[in-house]
Write an enzyme that holds these catalytic residues in place. Structure first.
Site, PDB file in Angstrom:
ATOM      1  N   GLU A 156       0.829  -1.199   0.000  1.00 43.38           N
ATOM      2  CA  GLU A 156       0.000   0.000   0.000  1.00 43.38           C
ATOM      3  C   GLU A 156       0.864   1.249   0.000  1.00 43.38           C
ATOM      4  O   GLU A 156       1.770   1.388   0.817  1.00 43.38           O
ATOM      5  CB  GLU A 156      -0.934   0.008   1.213  1.00 43.38           C
ATOM      6  CG  GLU A 156      -1.736   1.290   1.403  1.00 43.38           C
ATOM      7  CD  GLU A 156      -2.527   1.694   0.164  1.00 43.38           C
ATOM      8  OE1 GLU A 156      -2.329   2.833  -0.296  1.00 43.38           O
ATOM      9  OE2 GLU A 156      -3.310   0.860  -0.350  1.00 43.38           O
ATOM     10  N   LYS A 157       0.563   2.154  -0.901  1.00 45.33           N
ATOM     11  CA  LYS A 157       1.323   3.394  -1.047  1.00 45.33           C
ATOM     12  C   LYS A 157       1.160   4.311   0.172  1.00 45.33           C
ATOM     13  O   LYS A 157       2.117   4.917   0.635  1.00 45.33           O
ATOM     14  CB  LYS A 157       0.849   4.118  -2.307  1.00 45.33           C
ATOM     15  CG  LYS A 157       1.439   5.498  -2.517  1.00 45.33           C
ATOM     16  CD  LYS A 157       0.853   6.129  -3.776  1.00 45.33           C
ATOM     17  CE  LYS A 157       1.381   7.545  -3.977  1.00 45.33           C
ATOM     18  NZ  LYS A 157       0.817   8.174  -5.189  1.00 45.33           N
TER      19      LYS A 157
ATOM     20  N   GLY B 266      -7.787   2.062   0.705  1.00 44.83           N
ATOM     21  CA  GLY B 266      -7.950   2.718  -0.587  1.00 44.83           C
ATOM     22  C   GLY B 266      -8.882   3.914  -0.547  1.00 44.83           C
ATOM     23  O   GLY B 266      -9.211   4.456   0.512  1.00 44.83           O
TER      24      GLY B 266
ATOM     25  N   GLY C 147      -6.699   0.845  -8.120  1.00 48.38           N
ATOM     26  CA  GLY C 147      -7.847   1.728  -8.033  1.00 48.38           C
ATOM     27  C   GLY C 147      -7.886   2.875  -9.015  1.00 48.38           C
ATOM     28  O   GLY C 147      -7.379   2.784 -10.138  1.00 48.38           O
TER      29      GLY C 147
ATOM     30  N   GLY D  89     -23.652  13.112 -11.381  1.00 49.72           N
ATOM     31  CA  GLY D  89     -23.615  11.680 -11.095  1.00 49.72           C
ATOM     32  C   GLY D  89     -23.656  11.413  -9.600  1.00 49.72           C
ATOM     33  O   GLY D  89     -24.012  12.281  -8.795  1.00 49.72           O
TER      34      GLY D  89
ATOM     35  N   ASP E 170     -11.252  -0.788 -10.015  1.00 51.59           N
ATOM     36  CA  ASP E 170     -11.357   0.417 -10.838  1.00 51.59           C
ATOM     37  C   ASP E 170     -10.297   0.503 -11.925  1.00 51.59           C
ATOM     38  O   ASP E 170     -10.456   1.268 -12.876  1.00 51.59           O
ATOM     39  CB  ASP E 170     -11.236   1.675  -9.961  1.00 51.59           C
ATOM     40  CG  ASP E 170     -12.439   1.882  -9.056  1.00 51.59           C
ATOM     41  OD1 ASP E 170     -13.343   1.021  -9.054  1.00 51.59           O
ATOM     42  OD2 ASP E 170     -12.473   2.903  -8.341  1.00 51.59           O
TER      43      ASP E 170
ATOM     44  N   LEU F  62     -17.073   0.350  -8.681  1.00 57.44           N
ATOM     45  CA  LEU F  62     -17.823   0.105  -7.446  1.00 57.44           C
ATOM     46  C   LEU F  62     -17.004  -0.760  -6.504  1.00 57.44           C
ATOM     47  O   LEU F  62     -16.377  -1.732  -6.934  1.00 57.44           O
ATOM     48  CB  LEU F  62     -19.151  -0.608  -7.756  1.00 57.44           C
ATOM     49  CG  LEU F  62     -20.120   0.135  -8.681  1.00 57.44           C
ATOM     50  CD1 LEU F  62     -21.241  -0.789  -9.123  1.00 57.44           C
ATOM     51  CD2 LEU F  62     -20.682   1.369  -7.990  1.00 57.44           C
TER      52      LEU F  62
ATOM     53  N   HIS G  64     -45.133  -6.920   7.163  1.00 58.49           N
ATOM     54  CA  HIS G  64     -45.884  -5.666   7.192  1.00 58.49           C
ATOM     55  C   HIS G  64     -45.810  -5.061   8.581  1.00 58.49           C
ATOM     56  O   HIS G  64     -45.963  -5.782   9.568  1.00 58.49           O
ATOM     57  CB  HIS G  64     -47.344  -5.919   6.829  1.00 58.49           C
ATOM     58  CG  HIS G  64     -48.218  -4.708   6.982  1.00 58.49           C
ATOM     59  ND1 HIS G  64     -48.216  -3.675   6.074  1.00 58.49           N
ATOM     60  CD2 HIS G  64     -49.103  -4.369   7.957  1.00 58.49           C
ATOM     61  CE1 HIS G  64     -49.080  -2.747   6.479  1.00 58.49           C
ATOM     62  NE2 HIS G  64     -49.627  -3.147   7.617  1.00 58.49           N
TER      63      HIS G  64
END
Length: 469
Positions: A33-34, A40, A146, A184, A315, A322, A447
């Site tokens: 991980e950066k 993320g 990502g 969006g 991504d 997503l 219900h």
């Protein structure tokens, strides 16, 4: 040099889930991980913090606008403490990211902090913030790096007044007039946060409707709800320029319907025109991994890159951006490496907008069915016809079910209303088992619940048999 069965580059929802599943299947796993915290975009500057602010602002709006009608009276002024709201958001993020560290330790996954870049197909260089580099060996690698916010040509993001979603999650003040470029998911969610807190909000959208990738009935209903809350819309507008002069932002856009230039002024501009794959520093070419002209990593139907021991998910590849899609792909790749035969039905990956009311959908939209020439039938049911909706005061919205005209198989479910982000799971389950509208209609729904709208919409799609309208 440390050696691993699998190295995962990126610790977002796709990456950390892939790492856990690999470890569960007996593989010695590393995750790279950066940044200082795992999780993320989703956990740090996306899904989780935005939902924290959405919930906080929702509580505030309820206290100002709706408590009295419930018989709750509060003496004195109700004020927003934005600093505390942002601090609570960060606390939620911190707790969640620490949970990822716990899961890595629990599953004996070795973590490395730094930028992961390919030396060759089986070796990865990891360079930390001090510039020190360590090299590890991996039989298989999973690229899960990502995405980053996208901008438009000619717009300079200064991260102060002209901002992306990342900066919008940590503002020091409530904007007087927040202008959103893009109607969006990201724009609508963050626009609603600050609109509730008192900002004037204007949405500039290139297309002729908001959330243009979803069913048009959802766009129409959401626009109606947001307009009622004071949000202004400039649809079919193409942004030409964004300029800052001190604390004032001037946006010029072309109204394509009237063929004229329009000017907007505000004190903050949120550029929310989508996201782009992030592969900076990956040195994919060293491993023979190919990128397409959109910057996405090219993969086959097994999510394998051009180099057979390297996979990519989330991504950074094609498809909807997503978190849960990335998670499914992470599991898919782990099980593929282990020799199993997993599957993903991309048609059944749900999509959600976490505004209030929430919007959720799965399967085909009505527009897609028309374009594909599929004969279908439609059933709708309004949320305001439910006893549960009237009891809570959440009467906006509807459920729409699209089914095959001949077989009655459910082809798409689209809903806007209270808790539809949770309700959509019923539709996903039904469609995974290829249920018909009648199957859903014959199921007993408790219900009073919001879920009754799903049953009623299914009844409406089955020979127009809805009971309560």
């Amino acid at each position: 040099m440390k050696s691993f069965d699998v190295a995962v580059i990126g610790s977002g929802p796709g990456g950390y889930v892939a790492a856990i599943r690999c470890a569960q299947l007996g593989m010695k796993t590393a995750i790279i991980e950066k940044y200082a915290t795992k999780g993320g975009t989703c956990l740090n500057v996306g899904c989780i913090p935005s939902k924290a602010l959405l919930d906080s602002s929702h509580h505030y709006e309820d206290s100002v606008k709706h408590f009295k009608e419930h018989g709750i009276e509060i003496s004195g002024d109700i004020k927003v403490n934005l600093e505390k709201m942002i601090a609570r958001k960060q606390d939620v993020v911190d707790q969640t990211t620490k949970g990822i560290d716990f899961l890595m330790d629990k599953n004996k996954i070795e973590s490395f902090q730094g930028v992961g870049s390919f030396k060759d197909k089986t070796h990865i260089n990891i360079t930390n913030s001090e510039g020190e580099t360590e090299t590890i060996e991996a039989k298989h690698s999973i690229i899960a790096t990502g995405s980053k916010p996208r901008s438009l040509p000619g717009i300079e993001i200064d991260k102060e007044r002209i901002i992306t979603s990342t900066e919008a999650l940590s503002l020091k003040e409530i904007p007087k007039h927040l202008i959103l470029i893009g109607g969006g998911v990201i724009g609508l969610e963050l626009g609603q946060v600050y609109g509730r807190l008192g900002a004037e909000v204007t949405v500039i959208e290139y297309m002729d409707r908001i959330i243009p990738t979803m069913d048009s009935a959802m766009s129409k209903e959401m626009k109606k709800v947001l307009r009622k809350a004071g949000v202004k819309f400039a649809l079919s507008h193409e942004v030409q320029s964004v300029e800052r002069n001190g604390d004032e932002i001037t946006i010029k856009a072309k109204d394509s319907k009237k063929d004229k230039e329009v000017e907007f002024k505000g004190d903050y501009c949120l550029v929310s025109v989508g996201r782009k794959p992030y592969t900076d520093g990956l040195n994919a070419e060293n491993a023979g991994v190919k990128l397409n002209d959109r910057g996405q990593v090219e993969v086959n139907d097994k999510l394998q890159t051009a180099t057979d021991n390297i996979y990519a998910i989330g991504d950074v590849i094609t498809g909807a951006m997503l978190a849960h899609k990335a998670e499914e792909e992470g599991t898919f790749v782990a099980e593929t490496i282990a020799g199993q035969k997993p599957h993903i039905n991309y048609n059944l990956i749900p999509n959600v907008v976490y505004t209030w009311p929430e919007i959720a959908s799965v399967g085909k939209t009505e527009e897609q069915l028309k374009e594909d020439g599929v004969e279908y039938k439609s059933g709708e049911f309004p949320m305001r016809a439910l006893g549960r909706s009237r009891a809570s005061g959440d009467v906006d919205g509807l459920v729409k079910i699209l089914a095959d005209k001949k077989t009655d198989e459910v082809l798409g479910v689209h809903m806007i209303g209270a808790r539809t982000a949770d309700l959509i799971a019923e539709a996903v389950t039904a469609m995974e088992f290829r249920a018909s509208a009648e199957d859903i209609a014959r199921m007993s729904h408790a219900h009073p619940t919001y879920a009754e709208a799903v049953k009623e919409a299914a009844l409406a799609a089955t020979e127009d048999r809805a009971i309560h309208i």
